[in-house]
Design an enzyme around this catalytic site. Sequence first.
Site, PDB file in Angstrom:
ATOM      1  CB  CYS A   1      -0.916   0.030   1.202  1.00 50.00           C
ATOM      2  SG  CYS A   1      -1.448  -1.585   1.746  1.00 50.00           S
TER       3      CYS A   1
ATOM      4  CB  THR B   1       6.138  -0.849   5.177  1.00 50.04           C
ATOM      5  OG1 THR B   1       5.938  -0.397   6.504  1.00 50.04           O
ATOM      6  CG2 THR B   1       5.195  -1.996   4.884  1.00 50.04           C
TER       7      THR B   1
ATOM      8  CG  HIS C   1       0.083   4.705   4.761  1.00 52.26           C
ATOM      9  ND1 HIS C   1      -0.063   3.732   3.799  1.00 52.26           N
ATOM     10  CD2 HIS C   1       0.768   4.118   5.770  1.00 52.26           C
ATOM     11  CE1 HIS C   1       0.514   2.617   4.211  1.00 52.26           C
ATOM     12  NE2 HIS C   1       1.029   2.822   5.410  1.00 52.26           N
TER      13      HIS C   1
HETATM   14 FE1  SF4 Z   1      -0.627  -1.661   3.796  1.00 53.46          FE
HETATM   15 FE2  SF4 Z   1       0.508   0.115   5.482  1.00 53.46          FE
HETATM   16 FE3  SF4 Z   1      -1.421  -1.578   6.277  1.00 53.46          FE
HETATM   17 FE4  SF4 Z   1       0.998  -2.496   5.728  1.00 53.46          FE
HETATM   18  S1  SF4 Z   1       0.448  -1.095   7.360  1.00 53.46           S
HETATM   19  S2  SF4 Z   1      -0.935  -3.405   5.136  1.00 53.46           S
HETATM   20  S3  SF4 Z   1       1.538  -1.188   3.985  1.00 53.46           S
HETATM   21  S4  SF4 Z   1      -1.631   0.070   4.817  1.00 53.46           S
HETATM   22 FE    FE Z   2       2.145   1.202   7.390  1.00 49.70          FE
END
Ligand code: SF4
Ligand code: FE
Length: 486
Positions: A102, A189, A291
Site C-alpha cells: 500500500c 515497510t 495512508h
Molecule cells: Fe498496507 Fe501500510 Fe497496512 Fe501495511 S500497514 S498493510 S503497507 S496500509
Molecule cells: Fe504502514
Amino acid sequence: MMTRKEYEDSLRKMNLNVWFMGEKIENPVDHPIIRPSMNSVGMTYELAQMPEYQEVMTAVSNLTGKRINRFCHLHQSTEDLKNKVKMQRLLGQKTASCFQRCVGMDAFNAIYSTTYEIDEACGTEYHKRFVEYLKYVQDNDLVVDGAMTDPKGDRGLSPSQQEDPDLYLHIDEVREDGIIVSGAKAHQTGAINSHEHLIMPTIAMREEDADYAVSFACPSDAEGILMIYGRQSCDTRKSEEYHDIDPGNTEFGGHEALVVFDRVFIPKERVFMCREYQFAGMMVERFAGYHRQSYGGCKVGVGDVLIGAAALAADYNGVPKATHIKDKIIEMTHLNETLYACGIACSSEGKQMKAGNYMVDLLLANVCKQNITRFPYEIARLAEDIAGGIMVTMPSEADLRHPELGKVVRKYLVGAKGKHVENRMRILRLIENITLGTAAVGYRTESMHGAGSPQAQRIMIARQSDLESKKEMARNIAKIDVSLDH
Ligand code: SF4
Ligand code: FE
C-alpha cells in the site's frame, strides 16, 4: 499482471544489498525469516488473478486503458477509494499481517497530484515524468516501496540544522543528467520485497532546507543502496527446527527495513521534486492522508482474524457461552467496525484533485488513524483477556513433539472436551503472534506510529476542523451580540 510465482522470480533476479542480524543475505527470497513477508506481498498478486476478487483487486488504468492491479492504480472516483479500503481489509483477513504494497499505491496518488501542482506553479515537468514512470510500474506490475520517514536525528532541529546532514535524505549534487542523493529512510515497510523505492520528503520544509525537498524513484538494487532488515519480536521462531506452531502465523508476515542511500545517482527522468521546498508539505500531507485511510482497511482485516481467534480460543477453553466472553467479542467487533466505518467515510467524502485523481477527506482520514492509535490496543487487550495467560506461558512445539514431554504437554494443556490440544496451541499462538509477536509490529506499534504518530494526526485535525465556523454556529444559537464584547 504478474502471477505470484512470476513476482517471486522477479525478486530473485534482483541484486539486493540486504543485511539481517549482522549477515549479508544473498538470497532474501528463500530466507526463513524474510520469506513470510514476501508471501504476504505474493497474495496481492494471487488474489488479483482470482475472478471473484477482480472488482476489488484490479482496476482499469486511466493512463493506459489496461486492467491493472489496484495497488498500481490512480483512484478515479470515490468508488475506487472505497474499493481500495475493501481490498486492504480482504488482504488483512487473508494474511493477518502487513502486506506492504500500500505504501507504493499511496505514494503514486500523492506524487501524481502534487507534481501536477508543482508544474503549474513552477513550470517544471515533473508530472509528465511521473506519468511515464507510473506507466512503467503499471505495465510491469511492480511492487514499490513508497518511502517517507527520515531518521530525523535531534527532533528539535530542522533538517539543515542537524550535525549530520544524512539524518534527512538530501540532494548532494545536481548534475545535467540527474542528481546524487545521500541519507536514509527508516522503518521502510516492504523495502526488501520491492522492485523500486519511491522517495518523498518527510516534513514540510523551509527555504534553508531546500536540499531536503526531494522526490525520486530508483530500483531497489541501485548502486549505493544498503538495506538492514528490522528484527521483530519472536522472529527467530521462524527459523527454529520446529516452526509449525510457535510462530503463530507460519506463512505470512510483514517487515520493515532501514534503507541507506550513499551517493546514489538518480537520472533526471526519475526526479519528481528537486528543491521545490514549498511543495514538500503538500506531498507529505497527501501521502499521510492516503495512508491514514489505508489503516481503516488493513488493520480491520487483521482485527477480523484476531476476533475470530479470540472466539476460537473461548471455544477451545470451553467457555464460548459465558456472557462476559460474548460481550467482549461484541466490544471487539464494535471497535473494529468503527475503524472500518472511518476508512469508508473518508473515502466516500473524497474529492477530485486538479490532476484528476481522487483524494480522501483529510479530516476524516486523520480521525480514522487517530482511532487506530487506540482501538487495536483495546481489541488486543480483550483478545488476551479471553485467551488466558497460557497464550504466553505454554511449552514449546519442541516439547509437544518430544516422545516423553509430549505426553505431559498433551495431558495438561487439554481444554474443552473433544477439542485437540494441538489446535488449542495453534490458536493461542496466533493471538500471541498478532498481539505480541512478529505481526504485532503491524497490528500494534504500527497502529500507533505508522502513517504518522498520534500527534501528527492531532495537528491535522486541528488544522482541518474549522473551529471558527463552529464558534459562529454557537454564537448564532446563543444569540450572542459580539458588539457587546470587548
Ligand atoms: Fe498496507 Fe501500510 Fe497496512 Fe501495511 S500497514 S498493510 S503497507 S496500509
Ligand atoms: Fe504502514
